[in-house]
Design an enzyme around this catalytic site. Structure first.
Site, PDB file in Angstrom:
ATOM      1  CG  HIS A  33      27.993  41.565  54.584  1.00  0.00           C
ATOM      2  ND1 HIS A  33      28.205  42.679  55.361  1.00  0.00           N
ATOM      3  CD2 HIS A  33      28.441  40.510  55.321  1.00  0.00           C
ATOM      4  CE1 HIS A  33      28.763  42.303  56.501  1.00  0.00           C
ATOM      5  NE2 HIS A  33      28.900  40.988  56.500  1.00  0.00           N
ATOM      6  CD  GLU A  34      27.320  36.838  54.902  1.00  0.00           C
ATOM      7  OE1 GLU A  34      28.396  36.230  55.159  1.00  0.00           O
ATOM      8  OE2 GLU A  34      26.766  37.580  55.731  1.00  0.00           O
TER       9      GLU A  34
ATOM     10  CG  HIS B  80      32.812  37.635  54.900  1.00  0.00           C
ATOM     11  ND1 HIS B  80      33.623  38.202  55.856  1.00  0.00           N
ATOM     12  CD2 HIS B  80      31.541  37.949  55.252  1.00  0.00           C
ATOM     13  CE1 HIS B  80      32.883  38.842  56.751  1.00  0.00           C
ATOM     14  NE2 HIS B  80      31.605  38.711  56.393  1.00  0.00           N
TER      15      HIS B  80
ATOM     16  CB  CYS C 124      30.184  41.904  60.008  1.00  0.00           C
ATOM     17  SG  CYS C 124      31.126  40.486  59.394  1.00  0.00           S
TER      18      CYS C 124
END
Length: 191
Positions: free
Chosen positions: A149-150, A153, A107
């Site tokens: 993953h994105e 955030h 990341c």
């Protein structure tokens, strides 16, 4: 366009829940998306979320080219070279399976580290592009991993929080040594 500074783990912007974007076609959103693309490319990332550049909006960008995947991918989930980059605003994710698979992730907000993270292997995502067009796709494998993953955030979650074994959180510079030390143990178990 500008390359923006990337927030690192520990900054409060990475711990909050991002706000929905009221108008994906607004000029300020267009400018932010351009900056995010330039920042991601400059940092050699596979994706970037608005909170990573200190903006509390539900915007992610990502690409899932085959050379970034840890193993070979079949044609169905291969990267579409006609649309090498995806801008996804106000994303929603629907998991299509309960099957998970561990894979190594890094990341831009956690520089120098890699971790083995379990992720759902198939999902559908939908949202809007920066041009205001609806987008809906099914993603598997590496593509699905990048999307999860994105989008994490946007909810204040970094990949170490998804890990189930922190002994698999390593410095990139130690990856070869870590793998070499584990290989004999795995050969003994499988042998």
């Amino acid at each position: 366009m500008a390359i923006r500074k990337i927030a690192r783990m520990g900054h409060p912007i990475l711990q909050g829940v991002a706000k929905p974007v009221p108008d994906p076609t607004a000029p300020e959103v267009q400018a932010l998306v351009r900056d995010m693309i330039e920042t991601m490319i400059d940092a050699n990332g596979a994706g970037l979320a608005a909170p990573q550049v200190y903006e509390p909006w539900r915007i992610v960008i990502f690409q899932a080219p085959p050379e970034r995947a840890p193993e070979a991918v079949d044609e169905e989930e291969a990267f579409d070279h006609t649309a090498p980059l995806t801008v996804l605003i106000n994303p929603e994710i629907e998991f299509l399976t309960t099957e998970t698979e561990k894979g190594w992730e890094g990341c831009l907000s956690v520089p120098g580290l890699r971790g083995a993270v379990p992720r759902v292997t198939a999902l559908r995502y939908r949202g809007v592009t920066h041009k205001g067009e609806a987008i809906e796709r099914v993603a598997r494998g590496f593509h699905a991993r990048v999307v999860q993953h994105e989008c994490d955030h946007l909810d204040g979650i970094l990949y170490p929080q998804r890990m189930d074994d922190l002994s698999e959180l390593i410095f990139e510079s130690e990856a070869k040594a870590w793998l070499a030390a584990r290989r004999p143990a795995e050969e003994t178990e499988n042998g």
